[in-house]
Scaffold this motif. Structure first.
Motif, short mmCIF file in Angstrom:
data_model
loop_
_atom_site.label_atom_id
_atom_site.label_comp_id
_atom_site.label_asym_id
_atom_site.label_seq_id
_atom_site.Cartn_x
_atom_site.Cartn_y
_atom_site.Cartn_z
N THR A 12 34.04 -48.61 50.94
CA THR A 12 34.71 -47.10 51.33
C THR A 12 34.65 -46.67 52.76
OG1 THR A 12 34.94 -46.63 49.02
CG2 THR A 12 35.54 -44.98 50.72
N TYR A 13 33.08 -46.72 53.02
CA TYR A 13 32.69 -46.13 54.33
C TYR A 13 32.95 -46.95 55.49
CZ TYR A 13 30.84 -43.29 50.63
OH TYR A 13 30.90 -42.17 49.53
N GLU A 14 33.41 -48.30 55.39
CA GLU A 14 33.95 -48.97 56.40
C GLU A 14 35.54 -48.82 56.76
OE1 GLU A 14 32.31 -52.86 56.12
OE2 GLU A 14 30.15 -52.26 56.04
N PHE A 17 39.82 -45.02 58.79
CA PHE A 17 40.64 -43.87 58.51
C PHE A 17 41.42 -43.54 59.89
CE2 PHE A 17 38.15 -43.92 54.77
CZ PHE A 17 38.97 -43.96 53.64
N LEU A 36 33.25 -44.38 45.58
CA LEU A 36 32.57 -43.25 46.36
C LEU A 36 31.03 -43.08 45.96
CD1 LEU A 36 35.18 -40.60 46.32
CD2 LEU A 36 34.58 -42.01 48.37
N LYS A 46 26.70 -38.74 51.95
CA LYS A 46 27.70 -39.85 52.44
C LYS A 46 29.02 -39.41 52.14
CE LYS A 46 27.45 -44.73 53.34
NZ LYS A 46 26.79 -46.02 53.09
N ALA A 47 29.46 -39.07 50.87
CA ALA A 47 30.96 -38.91 50.28
C ALA A 47 31.17 -37.57 50.83
CB ALA A 47 30.49 -38.77 48.78
N GLN A 49 30.07 -36.02 53.57
CA GLN A 49 30.63 -36.30 55.01
C GLN A 49 31.85 -37.00 55.26
OE1 GLN A 49 29.08 -35.01 57.85
NE2 GLN A 49 28.01 -33.59 56.04
N LEU A 50 32.12 -38.10 54.27
CA LEU A 50 33.34 -38.72 54.46
C LEU A 50 34.50 -37.75 54.36
CD1 LEU A 50 35.19 -41.20 54.60
CD2 LEU A 50 34.78 -41.46 52.22
N GLU A 53 35.06 -35.52 57.23
CA GLU A 53 35.52 -36.30 58.45
C GLU A 53 37.26 -36.54 58.11
OE1 GLU A 53 36.34 -38.56 61.95
OE2 GLU A 53 34.84 -36.93 61.36
N LEU A 54 37.57 -36.83 56.91
CA LEU A 54 39.10 -37.03 56.58
C LEU A 54 39.89 -35.79 57.01
CD1 LEU A 54 38.67 -39.38 53.33
CD2 LEU A 54 39.26 -39.93 55.65
N THR A 61 43.25 -35.12 50.48
CA THR A 61 42.69 -35.95 49.73
C THR A 61 42.87 -35.53 48.12
OG1 THR A 61 40.45 -34.57 50.10
CG2 THR A 61 40.96 -36.54 51.47
#
Length: 173
Positions: A12-14, A17, A36, A46-47, A49-50, A53-54, A61
């Motif tokens: 997911t982190y790659e 977006f 996630l 990590k989740a 921060q994602l 960022e979104l 979301t």
């Protein structure tokens, strides 16, 4: 074929977006467990921060999960997302409800998940663009482990049909 994802990524982190935003997507639906975070884990940095960022990019979301309210609501609160619990995936209903909750049409929504027979199939049936990611952790419930055997067959044919154009597991920079 509705079982085939539109695209596939290692994580997911790659997922790029910002590129999807430029293409007109405005919402992202996520599965939680093994998409996630590992199964049953709370949201990690990590989740979180994602999702920040979104939001910064302009995405709405929503978490769509077959799990119980307690699991989904607490995770959603940690990452700041809307949520649908006990969604009945692969039913279209949860996906369409998520799009409505975000105030978007199905054509504006990306769906990210780690399972073909729930995440990909349900979202494709709802007419949404799907991104399949590799599972984060090998620890899974027995019914999911059994489905993974069938998923391997589907993925074999998916990769066969993609041929030279297969960019599924591409690294994004």
């Amino acid at each position: 074929m509705n079982l085939f994802p539109n695209e596939e990524y290692r994580s997911t982190y790659e997922i790029p977006f910002p590129s999807f935003y430029k293409e007109g997507y405005r919402g992202v639906i996520f599965d939680i467990d093994n998409t996630l975070v590992p199964h049953g884990f709370p949201a990690d940095e990590k989740a979180i921060q994602l999702f920040l960022e979104l939001k910064r990019l302009g995405f709405a979301t929503c978490l769509v999960s077959n799990n119980k309210k307690e699991r989904v609501a607490s995770f959603a609160e940690e990452v700041g997302a809307d949520y649908i619990f006990k969604a009945g995936k692969p039913s279209r209903k949860g996906y369409l409800q998520a799009a409505k909750t975000m105030g978007l049409s199905k054509d504006q929504v990306l769906c990210v998940g780690d399972q073909i027979f729930t995440d990909t199939w349900g979202a494709r049936r709802a007419g949404m663009y799907t991104l399949l990611v590799k599972k984060i952790d090998s620890k899974e419930e027995i019914q999911i482990v059994l489905k993974r055997v069938l998923e391997a067959v589907v993925l074999f044919f998916y990769h066969l049909t993609k041929g030279a154009k297969y960019h599924a597991l591409r690294k994004t920079n």
